[in-house]
Write a protein that holds these residues in place. Structure first.
Motif, short mmCIF file in Angstrom:
data_model
loop_
_atom_site.label_atom_id
_atom_site.label_comp_id
_atom_site.label_asym_id
_atom_site.label_seq_id
_atom_site.Cartn_x
_atom_site.Cartn_y
_atom_site.Cartn_z
N VAL B 371 0.86 -1.19 0.00
CA VAL B 371 0.00 0.00 0.00
C VAL B 371 0.89 1.23 0.00
CG1 VAL B 371 -1.75 1.28 1.29
CG2 VAL B 371 -1.83 -1.22 1.19
N GLU B 372 0.60 2.16 -0.92
CA GLU B 372 1.41 3.36 -1.02
C GLU B 372 0.85 4.50 -0.18
OE1 GLU B 372 3.93 3.63 -4.98
OE2 GLU B 372 1.84 4.16 -5.26
N ASP B 373 -0.45 4.73 -0.36
CA ASP B 373 -1.14 5.68 0.51
C ASP B 373 -2.60 5.26 0.59
OD1 ASP B 373 -2.47 6.77 -1.78
OD2 ASP B 373 -0.68 7.95 -2.22
N GLU B 374 -3.48 6.15 1.08
CA GLU B 374 -4.86 5.74 1.31
C GLU B 374 -5.54 5.19 0.05
OE1 GLU B 374 -5.62 9.59 3.09
OE2 GLU B 374 -3.78 8.77 3.97
N GLU B 375 -5.11 5.67 -1.11
CA GLU B 375 -5.87 5.32 -2.31
C GLU B 375 -5.14 4.43 -3.30
OE1 GLU B 375 -7.22 9.02 -4.00
OE2 GLU B 375 -9.22 8.50 -3.26
N THR B 376 -3.82 4.30 -3.17
CA THR B 376 -3.11 3.54 -4.19
C THR B 376 -2.30 2.40 -3.60
OG1 THR B 376 -1.20 4.98 -4.13
CG2 THR B 376 -2.88 5.51 -5.76
N VAL B 377 -2.15 1.37 -4.44
CA VAL B 377 -1.37 0.21 -4.05
C VAL B 377 -0.35 -0.05 -5.15
CG1 VAL B 377 -3.10 -1.34 -5.06
CG2 VAL B 377 -1.51 -2.23 -3.38
N LYS B 395 -0.36 2.89 4.86
CA LYS B 395 0.83 2.99 4.03
C LYS B 395 1.88 1.98 4.51
CE LYS B 395 4.29 6.55 2.99
NZ LYS B 395 4.93 6.09 1.85
N GLY B 396 2.49 1.28 3.54
CA GLY B 396 3.55 0.34 3.89
C GLY B 396 3.06 -1.07 4.18
#
Lengths: 267, 487
Positions: B371-377, B395-396
């Protein structure tokens, strides 16, 4: 259908044919005429008789053949492995080829020869027969390397594989397949080197000593001394020898692509 | 028959060129005297397998045995196999006789024994001439010994190449698409001739081809290879009648491939109809692929059958008509000797024995991502939007991303997608295409799409955020951190 007048591609050859006639054929005929004219202006074979009756000429002719053959042989022995390694290795071949062998050819060859001469003198090799041979080898190396490299690098790998597959190891594969198939490259390398060395004399004059004098140098001297008849006869003899060598060469290379005898029905 | 003897065995063989894997963990054995065909599309690794057996390539991993002896490290010239090359590779500087004699002149045979040591000798000139002439006779080119190889036609050169390999009496003959350069008529003739030679000589033949018809007509056993892996090893009949998966079914012959569900043993449901079949051993409600061969479908007007449809195209194929029948939005390909005109309302009947059930290679794409941030993986070298409305993931987090076949958008322009990929294969399933996309990092996406995509085209991949499933990997289970492992 009506015949339309079309431009034929053979027309492109006309300028070349013209240049060849004016600058090659005509001078050759002049040489032949000069060689058949005596000092008094009459027709004579005396010039040719003079050429063959002077043992010094024959001696020099042999020396010339010797230096050309020796340089060509040394060049072949060095160039073949280099071409083989270049053709069968994954290096950037174009870069190596042009850097080592082609770019030096852009420099005037006499300049290169004088540079080589100074370098040889630095390590104690003065003007000598050996130095002249080194000069020849150095100057003509690319002409031997490139045709062999071209043949080897264009050779279909499957010939090698077929040979290995049929039980020949690496050495036998080289001797029975690679070497015979690269013969056309070797022969064109030899003819591109042997012929020019035969008539060239500037390298031998620069690098060699009194002992190394070749027939080309003698012809030059004769023309400088206005002995046109004698000089022409001598260069005509030289020309005939070169043509003979070329014919033998092309006969040899032609043989490789012709059927070879063997396996007759009555065996 | 003592055909159970394994003449060739490949154990866990792998081959990569650079970091590109060509053959992946391939194990296979071939019985003595068999005619085995390695069949697959170009670039599937079949020729590499053959070249490893011949010794021109060394496996990156694994072992190759011939007659029980490990030959992985033995050079080609000491292997008891001979090869017929795709472009014949006849030596242009030798005539026909000397080409065939090439191997014989090198061969050494035991002559006598002295102090317990075997003395070897070469063949004599007479022996060589006799063998070569016999080989020439076998390929019907008796009077051609003195001929220059370049003066021969393609078919004649091929025969000489076969004679040159066979005259060495190899244990195994390897043939690398030997008929590829011949025209159709010549191919057919050579196929029959090769079969005859195989029968008469009793030598094991390993034959590589991409022509499925050739493979089915000539072989005792067919090995279907795709993407460096064996898909199926079977007799030609089994390969045709019981393909193991959709790739094999699609590659071998014409077929109707459908998706369905296995309700229970011997009962399958597809296109909304439950049908009895002969297969069992699947999970209850397992997703399966179904293959029905076009010639196995009974077509009639008002007869018995399970599907009603309409003929939308008909093409005469010489001995039969090939028709496309639209039934329940699925386009069935049907072959029959009698023609039904366009627009005819027909009934299609499928008997239990003509329904072939295959396990699906994959029912969902799943990848490991982060997971990169709330919306993207982040996965497969790109960052994709996903639905994280309840914000359970942070994230992470390491996650498993599951991508259903309909959650992928294929884009014409590679640059429009989040990541680029290459079309590896495309299987028509009647109402849609199932396409396999390979990313540059080597991951595979299976995608259901209404459009046909050309194999080897570059495309862009986008994922539909609402349709992908992102699940957290439990850290505690995967990474037990102890002191001893800390460094």
């Amino acid at each position: 259908m009506k015949k339309a007048k079309t431009f034929r591609p053979t027309a492109f050859a006309f300028p070349y044919v013209g240049v060849t006639i004016v600058f090659v054929i005509v001078p050759l005929i002049l040489v032949l005429i000069y060689s058949l004219i005596g000092e008094d202006g009459s027709f004579t074979f005396n010039n040719f008789i003079d050429v063959f009756s002077n043992p010094e000429n024959v001696n020099q002719l042999f020396k010339t053949v010797g230096i050309a053959a020796l340089s060509t042989a040394i060049c072949l022995v060095i160039a073949y492995p280099v071409a083989y390694i270049l053709a069968s290795s994954p290096f950037n071949k174009i870069a190596i080829l042009s850097l080592l062998f082609i770019i030096p050819m852009w420099i005037n060859f006499m300049l290169r020869i004088f540079a080589l001469k100074s370098m040889l003198q630095m390590i104690g090799i003065g003007q000598s027969y050996g130095a002249a041979v080194i000069g020849m080898v150095y100057d003509f190396f690319p002409y031997m390397l490139l045709p062999i490299y071209t043949v080897l690098s264009n050779m279909d790998k499957s010939y090698n594989e077929a040979s290995l597959d049929l039980g020949a190891n690496g050495v036998k594969t080289f001797l029975k397949v690679t070497l015979p198939l690269s013969l056309p490259g070797i022969i064109s390398g030899i003819s591109m080197m042997f012929m020019p060395i035969f008539s060239s004399y500037s390298i031998t004059m620069a690098m060699g000593d009194m002992n190394t004098s070749v027939i080309g140098a003698k012809i030059a001297t004769l023309f400088e001394q206005d002995s046109y008849g004698y000089g022409s006869a001598l260069s005509f003899v030289l020309l005939v020898i070169v043509i003979a060598v070329m014919l033998i060469g092309s006969a040899l290379s032609g043989k490789t692509s012709k059927p070879i005898k063997g396996g007759k029905k009555d065996e | 028959m003592d055909t159970e003897e394994k003449i060739i065995e490949l154990i866990g063989v792998e081959k990569s060129f650079g970091d590109k894997p060509v053959v992946k963990n391939l194990s296979l054995y071939i019985r003595k005297g068999e005619f085995v065909t390695l069949l697959g599309p170009s670039g599937c690794g079949k020729t590499t397998v053959l070249r490893m057996i011949a010794g021109f390539e060394t496996p990156t991993k694994g072992r190759i045995l011939i007659g029980g002896e490990d030959i992985t490290a033995i050079p080609p010239y000491r292997r008891p196999v001979n090869t017929v090359f795709q472009k014949y590779a006849l030596f242009p500087h030798l005539n026909v006789f000397n080409n065939i004699a090439f191997g014989l002149k090198l061969k050494k045979i035991p002559a006598s024994e002295k102090n317990g040591k075997t003395i070897y000798r070469h063949f004599t000139k007479e022996e060589i001439a006799e063998k070569v002439n016999r080989a020439l006779k076998m390929v019907d080119l008796e009077d051609y010994g003195y001929r220059n190889v370049n003066s021969l036609s393609g078919g004649q050169q091929q025969r000489i190449a076969i004679a040159r390999a066979l005259v060495c009496e190899p244990k195994v003959l390897l043939l690398d698409e030997p008929l590829g350069a011949l025209d159709l008529k010549m191919r057919k003739e050579m196929q029959i001739e090769l079969k005859r030679m195989h029968r008469e000589l009793g030598i094991t033949f390993i034959y590589v081809t991409h022509d499925q018809e050739e493979a089915l007509t000539m072989s005792d056993t067919v090995v279907v290879i795709n993407d460096g892996q064996i898909q199926q090893i079977d007799t030609p009949k089994e390969i045709y009648d019981e393909p193991k998966n959709a790739f094999v079914a699609n590659f071998i012959g014409e077929s109707n491939i459908l998706s369905g569900t296995m309700l229970k043993d011997r009962l399958v449901k597809f296109l909304g109809v439950s049908l009895p079949c002969m297969d069992g051993g699947f999970h209850k409600n397992e997703q399966v692929d179904i293959v029905i061969r076009p010639e196995d479908i009974a077509i009639s007007v008002g007869g018995e059958g399970q599907f009603k449809g309409e003929v939308i195209s008909s093409v005469f194929k010489g001995t039969y008509y090939e028709m496309i029948v639209l039934a329940d939005s699925y386009e069935f390909t049907v072959q029959n000797t009698s023609n039904f005109n366009l627009g005819t309302k027909v009934v299609l009947g499928v008997s239990p024995s003509s329904i072939h059930i295959m396990r699906k290679i994959r029912t969902i794409n799943s990848f490991v991502g982060e997971v990169e941030d709330e919306e993207t993986v982040w996965l497969c070298g790109g960052s994709f939007k996903f639905n994280n409305a309840d914000e359970t993931l942070e994230k992470g987090d390491e996650v498993i991303v599951k991508v259903p076949f309909d959650a992928v958008e294929i884009l014409d322009d590679e640059n429009d997608g989040v990541i680029g990929a290459k079309v590896k294969q495309s299987v028509y399933k009647g109402t849609y295409y199932q396409v396999q996309l390979r990313t540059d990092r080597g991951e595979d996406f299976l995608v259901d799409t209404p459009y046909e995509w050309n194999i080897n085209d570059r495309v862009g991949i986008n994922l539909i955020p609402e349709k992908i499933i992102v699940e957290k990997i439990d850290d505690a289970e995967n990474e037990p951190i102890t002191d001893s492992e800390a460094d």
